[in-house]
Design a protein around this motif. Structure first.
Motif, mmCIF file in Angstrom:
data_model
loop_
_atom_site.group_PDB
_atom_site.id
_atom_site.type_symbol
_atom_site.label_atom_id
_atom_site.label_comp_id
_atom_site.label_asym_id
_atom_site.label_seq_id
_atom_site.Cartn_x
_atom_site.Cartn_y
_atom_site.Cartn_z
ATOM 1 N N GLY A 182 0.788 -1.220 0.000
ATOM 2 C CA GLY A 182 0.000 0.000 0.000
ATOM 3 C C GLY A 182 0.822 1.273 0.000
ATOM 4 N N MET A 183 2.062 1.186 0.488
ATOM 5 C CA MET A 183 2.916 2.378 0.570
ATOM 6 C C MET A 183 3.740 2.612 -0.689
ATOM 7 S SD MET A 183 2.368 4.011 3.347
ATOM 8 C CE MET A 183 3.813 5.076 3.431
ATOM 9 N N LEU A 184 3.710 1.684 -1.636
ATOM 10 C CA LEU A 184 4.488 1.852 -2.863
ATOM 11 C C LEU A 184 4.118 3.160 -3.570
ATOM 12 C CD1 LEU A 184 4.451 -1.776 -4.278
ATOM 13 C CD2 LEU A 184 6.497 -0.422 -3.736
ATOM 14 N N GLY A 185 5.144 3.971 -3.831
ATOM 15 C CA GLY A 185 4.948 5.228 -4.537
ATOM 16 C C GLY A 185 4.559 6.395 -3.669
ATOM 17 N N LEU A 186 4.220 6.144 -2.409
ATOM 18 C CA LEU A 186 3.748 7.220 -1.540
ATOM 19 C C LEU A 186 4.855 7.902 -0.747
ATOM 20 C CD1 LEU A 186 0.422 5.735 -0.081
ATOM 21 C CD2 LEU A 186 0.752 7.258 -2.048
ATOM 22 N N GLY A 187 6.061 7.390 -0.795
ATOM 23 C CA GLY A 187 7.152 7.980 -0.019
ATOM 24 C C GLY A 187 8.395 7.119 0.041
ATOM 25 N N PRO A 188 8.255 5.848 0.441
ATOM 26 C CA PRO A 188 9.437 4.979 0.508
ATOM 27 C C PRO A 188 10.067 4.804 -0.867
ATOM 28 C CG PRO A 188 7.609 4.016 1.729
ATOM 29 C CD PRO A 188 7.051 5.175 0.968
ATOM 30 N N THR A 189 11.394 4.724 -0.891
ATOM 31 C CA THR A 189 12.116 4.554 -2.152
ATOM 32 C C THR A 189 12.980 3.304 -2.149
ATOM 33 O OG1 THR A 189 13.935 5.922 -1.289
ATOM 34 C CG2 THR A 189 12.231 7.032 -2.580
ATOM 35 N N ARG A 190 13.029 2.601 -1.020
ATOM 36 C CA ARG A 190 13.902 1.432 -0.917
ATOM 37 C C ARG A 190 13.216 0.365 -0.071
ATOM 38 N NH1 ARG A 190 20.054 2.794 0.333
ATOM 39 N NH2 ARG A 190 19.481 4.212 -1.362
ATOM 40 N N TYR A 191 13.174 -0.838 -0.604
ATOM 41 C CA TYR A 191 12.547 -1.971 0.082
ATOM 42 C C TYR A 191 13.553 -3.110 0.206
ATOM 43 C CZ TYR A 191 7.628 -0.398 -0.195
ATOM 44 O OH TYR A 191 6.439 0.265 -0.027
ATOM 45 N N SER A 192 13.599 -3.740 1.372
ATOM 46 C CA SER A 192 14.315 -5.004 1.481
ATOM 47 C C SER A 192 13.369 -6.115 1.048
ATOM 48 C CB SER A 192 14.820 -5.236 2.906
ATOM 49 O OG SER A 192 13.760 -5.117 3.838
ATOM 50 N N ALA A 193 13.935 -7.273 0.705
ATOM 51 C CA ALA A 193 13.115 -8.386 0.235
ATOM 52 C C ALA A 193 13.801 -9.697 0.571
ATOM 53 C CB ALA A 193 12.879 -8.289 -1.273
ATOM 54 N N GLY A 194 12.993 -10.734 0.788
ATOM 55 C CA GLY A 194 13.539 -12.057 1.046
ATOM 56 C C GLY A 194 14.503 -12.102 2.207
ATOM 57 N N SER A 195 14.242 -11.325 3.252
ATOM 58 C CA SER A 195 15.216 -11.119 4.329
ATOM 59 C C SER A 195 15.238 -12.266 5.342
ATOM 60 C CB SER A 195 14.905 -9.820 5.077
ATOM 61 O OG SER A 195 14.929 -8.713 4.203
ATOM 62 N N CYS A 196 16.446 -12.548 5.838
ATOM 63 C CA CYS A 196 16.647 -13.422 6.983
ATOM 64 C C CYS A 196 17.560 -12.685 7.946
ATOM 65 C CB CYS A 196 17.275 -14.751 6.572
ATOM 66 S SG CYS A 196 17.646 -15.837 7.976
ATOM 67 N N THR A 197 17.238 -12.713 9.256
ATOM 68 C CA THR A 197 18.009 -11.934 10.228
ATOM 69 C C THR A 197 18.875 -12.808 11.126
ATOM 70 O OG1 THR A 197 16.291 -11.886 11.947
ATOM 71 C CG2 THR A 197 16.175 -10.212 10.210
ATOM 72 N N ALA A 198 19.201 -14.021 10.657
ATOM 73 C CA ALA A 198 20.099 -14.911 11.389
ATOM 74 C C ALA A 198 21.310 -15.222 10.524
ATOM 75 C CB ALA A 198 19.389 -16.208 11.765
ATOM 76 N N PRO A 199 22.513 -15.267 11.084
ATOM 77 C CA PRO A 199 23.699 -15.622 10.299
ATOM 78 C C PRO A 199 23.555 -17.002 9.674
ATOM 79 C CG PRO A 199 24.321 -14.730 12.444
ATOM 80 C CD PRO A 199 22.849 -14.963 12.486
ATOM 81 N N GLY A 200 23.824 -17.093 8.389
ATOM 82 C CA GLY A 200 23.730 -18.363 7.694
ATOM 83 C C GLY A 200 22.327 -18.762 7.312
ATOM 84 N N GLY A 201 21.365 -17.856 7.459
ATOM 85 C CA GLY A 201 19.964 -18.196 7.252
ATOM 86 C C GLY A 201 19.553 -18.435 5.819
ATOM 87 N N TYR A 202 20.312 -17.916 4.847
ATOM 88 C CA TYR A 202 19.932 -18.109 3.453
ATOM 89 C C TYR A 202 20.286 -19.507 2.938
ATOM 90 C CZ TYR A 202 19.207 -13.084 3.456
ATOM 91 O OH TYR A 202 18.747 -11.821 3.740
ATOM 92 N N SER A 203 21.276 -20.133 3.552
ATOM 93 C CA SER A 203 21.689 -21.465 3.117
ATOM 94 C C SER A 203 21.150 -22.554 4.030
ATOM 95 C CB SER A 203 23.225 -21.552 3.076
ATOM 96 O OG SER A 203 23.786 -21.225 4.336
ATOM 97 N N SER A 204 20.287 -22.190 4.970
ATOM 98 C CA SER A 204 19.750 -23.154 5.924
ATOM 99 C C SER A 204 18.299 -22.826 6.243
ATOM 100 C CB SER A 204 20.569 -23.135 7.218
ATOM 101 O OG SER A 204 19.962 -23.907 8.236
ATOM 102 N N ASP A 205 17.538 -23.842 6.555
ATOM 103 C CA ASP A 205 16.155 -23.630 6.977
ATOM 104 C C ASP A 205 16.061 -23.297 8.456
ATOM 105 O OD1 ASP A 205 15.180 -24.148 4.436
ATOM 106 O OD2 ASP A 205 15.022 -26.306 4.800
ATOM 107 N N GLU A 206 17.180 -23.423 9.178
ATOM 108 C CA GLU A 206 17.220 -23.114 10.601
ATOM 109 C C GLU A 206 17.516 -21.634 10.796
ATOM 110 O OE1 GLU A 206 16.456 -25.214 12.987
ATOM 111 O OE2 GLU A 206 16.129 -26.843 11.563
ATOM 112 N N HIS A 207 16.612 -20.923 11.458
ATOM 113 C CA HIS A 207 16.790 -19.486 11.657
ATOM 114 C C HIS A 207 16.934 -19.141 13.133
ATOM 115 C CE1 HIS A 207 14.760 -18.564 7.510
ATOM 116 N NE2 HIS A 207 15.940 -19.151 7.402
ATOM 117 N N ASP A 208 17.435 -20.088 13.922
ATOM 118 C CA ASP A 208 17.694 -19.809 15.331
ATOM 119 C C ASP A 208 18.767 -18.730 15.438
ATOM 120 O OD1 ASP A 208 15.895 -21.726 16.058
ATOM 121 O OD2 ASP A 208 17.393 -23.301 16.358
#
Length: 370
Positions: A305-331
């Motif tokens: 809903g906010m697209l075009g209304l102000g924000p100019t940068r979006y993150s996507a597909g994010s994982c906030t654990a080290p090694g999370g992109y190569s593993s299903d474990e996100h502890d």
């Protein structure tokens, strides 16, 4: 001697905002150049009835300055070791989470996954533990990655100017460092131990990074710690000061709202999506050229809903654990994300809305040294 920044009276910002009237809001919306007094009006309770007009003005300015583009990036978490005890953070030293620091080869593998998914802008993130993930470690990672990506940003422990210069020469293009809260009283309350307890050192970190030559500096406040209207005013004051001191530097502002994390910290202040929208519209109108970041902390519905209304940068597909992109474990993640879509899914929505997802806005050749 480098100038220093400070907020003289945080509680006074709330008084200034609360005093604004509907007439002040109308004046701010009609002004060609927005002053700090105008920003206070746009952040005020009186401005809430003008949200449609603020959204329209924000959309107009965003299109004028940024066109139809929305930049896409992903965070790459290198380490979750941290020496600080921040009450709100999943990485806090006293939280019993699995701790991990990626080896250089592991970091490269994670980065290769992001590259294969189409990312060209990566934000390297660590907890604040210099003995585990210090400048030399970061430099080695950057040197290995700089030819793989168009832009490498860092969100790590605050560094000295010389250390930022070292990483700039290695290939870092941007630094994100959030004050978390500009409210000294709350800052002391939620930062219980560690170097991060030093409010003044942290608040002047963006200036040190800019003085070191970084192309872009990102600032922000963690919404849910103190009064969001005053935090927005403080962000505007800080941004204006940085622009005057470092006019050649690009700046961004992030608006992270508190998310569930280890430690089960409850927000001290409730910040709704409506509040967040008003804050972003106000900052866009105040500074039409600043990049505004809306991360995967927020749910897909709201980000769409906010697209075009102000924000100019979006993150996507994010994982906030080290090694999370190569593993299903996100502890060991820093916080749980709200938008779990892949880069392709996010880009498709952006295109369906009539905008262009951009994975590169910077060429490495501009950052070359003899």
């Amino acid at each position: 001697m480098q100038a220093s920044f400070h907020i003289e009276n945080f509680s006074g910002l709330t008084d200034q905002i609360q005093a604004a009237t509907s007439t002040d809001v109308e004046t701010a919306l009609d002004s060609r150049t927005c002053t700090l007094n105008d920003l206070a009006a746009l952040l005020s309770p009186a401005a809430e009835e003008f949200l449609p007009q603020m959204a329209a003005r924000s959309r107009e300015l965003t299109a004028m300055r940024f066109g139809k583009t929305t930049q896409i990036f992903a965070p790459l978490y290198l380490s979750n070791f941290c020496i600080n005890r921040c009450a709100y953070c999943g990485f806090a030293a006293d939280n019993a989470i699995p701790r991990k620091k990626l080896t250089i080869d592991e970091a490269i593998r994670e980065a290769d996954i992001l590259k294969e998914r189409g990312f060209k802008h990566v934000l390297l993130v660590t907890g604040e533990a210099p003995a585990k993930a210090g400048v030399d470690y970061l430099e080695e990672v950057v040197l290995r990655l700089k030819d793989k990506f168009a832009a490498l940003s860092i969100e790590v422990q605050p560094l000295e100017q010389e250390e930022y210069a070292q990483l700039f020469r290695a290939g870092v293009t941007a630094v994100a460092v959030y004050q978390e809260t500009y409210d000294r009283k709350i800052y002391k309350q939620v930062h219980l131990a560690g170097k991060k307890c030093d409010y003044d050192y942290r608040i002047n970190t963006p200036a040190r990074a800019a003085a070191a030559g970084m192309r872009e500096i990102g600032i922000g406040a963690l919404l849910g710690l103190s009064h969001w209207r005053a935090e927005g005013m403080a962000l505007g004051i800080h941004l204006q000061w940085l622009r005057k001191q470092f006019w050649q530097t690009n700046f961004t502002v992030s608006f992270p709202r508190l998310r569930p994390a280890a430690g089960a910290f409850e927000p001290l202040v409730n910040v709704t999506e409506k509040n967040l929208s008003q804050l972003m519209f106000a900052l866009r109108i105040f500074d039409p050229d600043v990049g505004l970041i809306l991360s995967t902390r927020e749910e897909a519905r709201y980000r769409n809903g906010m697209l075009g209304l102000g924000p100019t940068r979006y993150s996507a597909g994010s994982c906030t654990a080290p090694g999370g992109y190569s593993s299903d474990e996100h502890d060991g993640e820093q916080f749980s994300v709200g938008d779990h879509r892949t880069i392709d899914e996010v880009c498709k929505i952006i295109q369906n809305k009539g905008f262009d997802p951009v994975c590169k806005d910077w060429d490495r050749e501009f950052q070359s040294f003899p």
